[in-house]
Design an enzyme around this catalytic site. Sequence first.
Site, PDB file in Angstrom:
ATOM      1  N   LYS A   9       0.834  -1.201   0.000  1.00  0.00           N
ATOM      2  CA  LYS A   9       0.000   0.000   0.000  1.00  0.00           C
ATOM      3  C   LYS A   9       0.875   1.261   0.000  1.00  0.00           C
ATOM      4  O   LYS A   9       2.099   1.180   0.184  1.00  0.00           O
ATOM      5  CB  LYS A   9      -0.915  -0.039   1.221  1.00  0.00           C
ATOM      6  CG  LYS A   9      -1.980  -1.147   1.191  1.00  0.00           C
ATOM      7  CD  LYS A   9      -2.716  -1.151   2.527  1.00  0.00           C
ATOM      8  CE  LYS A   9      -3.867  -2.124   2.560  1.00  0.00           C
ATOM      9  NZ  LYS A   9      -4.494  -2.111   3.909  1.00  0.00           N
ATOM     10  N   TYR A  49     -12.525  -2.202  -2.449  1.00  0.00           N
ATOM     11  CA  TYR A  49     -12.955  -2.114  -1.053  1.00  0.00           C
ATOM     12  C   TYR A  49     -14.471  -1.971  -0.907  1.00  0.00           C
ATOM     13  O   TYR A  49     -14.951  -1.553   0.147  1.00  0.00           O
ATOM     14  CB  TYR A  49     -12.226  -0.968  -0.354  1.00  0.00           C
ATOM     15  CG  TYR A  49     -10.804  -1.323   0.053  1.00  0.00           C
ATOM     16  CD1 TYR A  49     -10.535  -2.458   0.826  1.00  0.00           C
ATOM     17  CD2 TYR A  49      -9.719  -0.524  -0.326  1.00  0.00           C
ATOM     18  CE1 TYR A  49      -9.236  -2.794   1.202  1.00  0.00           C
ATOM     19  CE2 TYR A  49      -8.413  -0.848   0.052  1.00  0.00           C
ATOM     20  CZ  TYR A  49      -8.188  -1.981   0.822  1.00  0.00           C
ATOM     21  OH  TYR A  49      -6.900  -2.319   1.196  1.00  0.00           O
ATOM     22  N   ASN A 112      -1.456  -0.052   7.649  1.00  0.00           N
ATOM     23  CA  ASN A 112      -0.958  -1.412   7.887  1.00  0.00           C
ATOM     24  C   ASN A 112      -0.224  -2.028   6.694  1.00  0.00           C
ATOM     25  O   ASN A 112      -0.061  -3.240   6.608  1.00  0.00           O
ATOM     26  CB  ASN A 112      -2.090  -2.311   8.405  1.00  0.00           C
ATOM     27  CG  ASN A 112      -3.213  -2.459   7.399  1.00  0.00           C
ATOM     28  OD1 ASN A 112      -3.186  -1.868   6.320  1.00  0.00           O
ATOM     29  ND2 ASN A 112      -4.198  -3.252   7.744  1.00  0.00           N
ATOM     30  N   HIS A 115      -1.827  -5.332   1.563  1.00  0.00           N
ATOM     31  CA  HIS A 115      -3.107  -6.018   1.393  1.00  0.00           C
ATOM     32  C   HIS A 115      -2.810  -7.433   0.910  1.00  0.00           C
ATOM     33  O   HIS A 115      -1.878  -7.640   0.135  1.00  0.00           O
ATOM     34  CB  HIS A 115      -3.983  -5.327   0.344  1.00  0.00           C
ATOM     35  CG  HIS A 115      -5.157  -6.161  -0.055  1.00  0.00           C
ATOM     36  ND1 HIS A 115      -6.342  -6.171   0.658  1.00  0.00           N
ATOM     37  CD2 HIS A 115      -5.319  -7.072  -1.050  1.00  0.00           C
ATOM     38  CE1 HIS A 115      -7.177  -7.034   0.109  1.00  0.00           C
ATOM     39  NE2 HIS A 115      -6.579  -7.599  -0.935  1.00  0.00           N
ATOM     40  N   GLU A 126      -9.936 -10.875  -6.981  1.00  0.00           N
ATOM     41  CA  GLU A 126      -9.039  -9.718  -6.909  1.00  0.00           C
ATOM     42  C   GLU A 126      -7.966  -9.768  -7.993  1.00  0.00           C
ATOM     43  O   GLU A 126      -7.617  -8.734  -8.573  1.00  0.00           O
ATOM     44  CB  GLU A 126      -8.422  -9.610  -5.510  1.00  0.00           C
ATOM     45  CG  GLU A 126      -9.456  -9.204  -4.464  1.00  0.00           C
ATOM     46  CD  GLU A 126      -8.950  -9.178  -3.025  1.00  0.00           C
ATOM     47  OE1 GLU A 126      -9.731  -8.807  -2.146  1.00  0.00           O
ATOM     48  OE2 GLU A 126      -7.777  -9.537  -2.779  1.00  0.00           O
TER      49      GLU A 126
END
Length: 149
Positions: A9, A49, A112, A115, A126
């Site tokens: 990310k 998302y 965080n 992903h 995905e």
Amino acid sequence: MEKTFVMVKPDGVQRGLIGEVIARLERRGLKLAGAKFMRVGMELAETHYGIHKGKPFYEPLINYITSAPVMAMVWTGPNAVAAVRQTMGATRPTEAAPGSVRHDFGLEVGRNLTHASDSVENGEAEVALWFDESELVEWGRAIDEWVFE
Ligand code: IDP
Ligand code: MG
């Protein structure tokens, strides 16, 4: 062979952790099947998302993921989905196992770092959302027989 979608990310990219994440997945024996360094558009972010739409962290999450480039990847291997989730660690860095990426480099759930698909089914969806078939590479790796039983 099982496939999973993995993304470093924007915070991971900004912190120079692309190589760290790739190194950990390679070291584990997983095999790269696709990669692209890219800026995430609003439409892709919202589709990816979509399941979180309506939750309090949804808008910050969309802002976060579209704020700077990401490294999008596909990794394959036996139990690739579970193996990568384990290497990344639990969603909240303070609950992630020591030695996992989110534990070792993170503090906050909204930063965080990575992903990873959470099920085989979502992995397939995905991968199809983020990658065109022509962007995926099937290749024989010399060590495959020593990593895959
Ligand atoms: P996952 O990334 O481990 O699959 P999810 O529950 O699917 O976790 O949430 C997607 C992402 O949304 C998380 O990785 C994190 O970036 C963000 N997120 C989840 N819960 C929160 C929260 O409570 N506050 C802020 N961000 C959150
Ligand atoms: Mg998730």
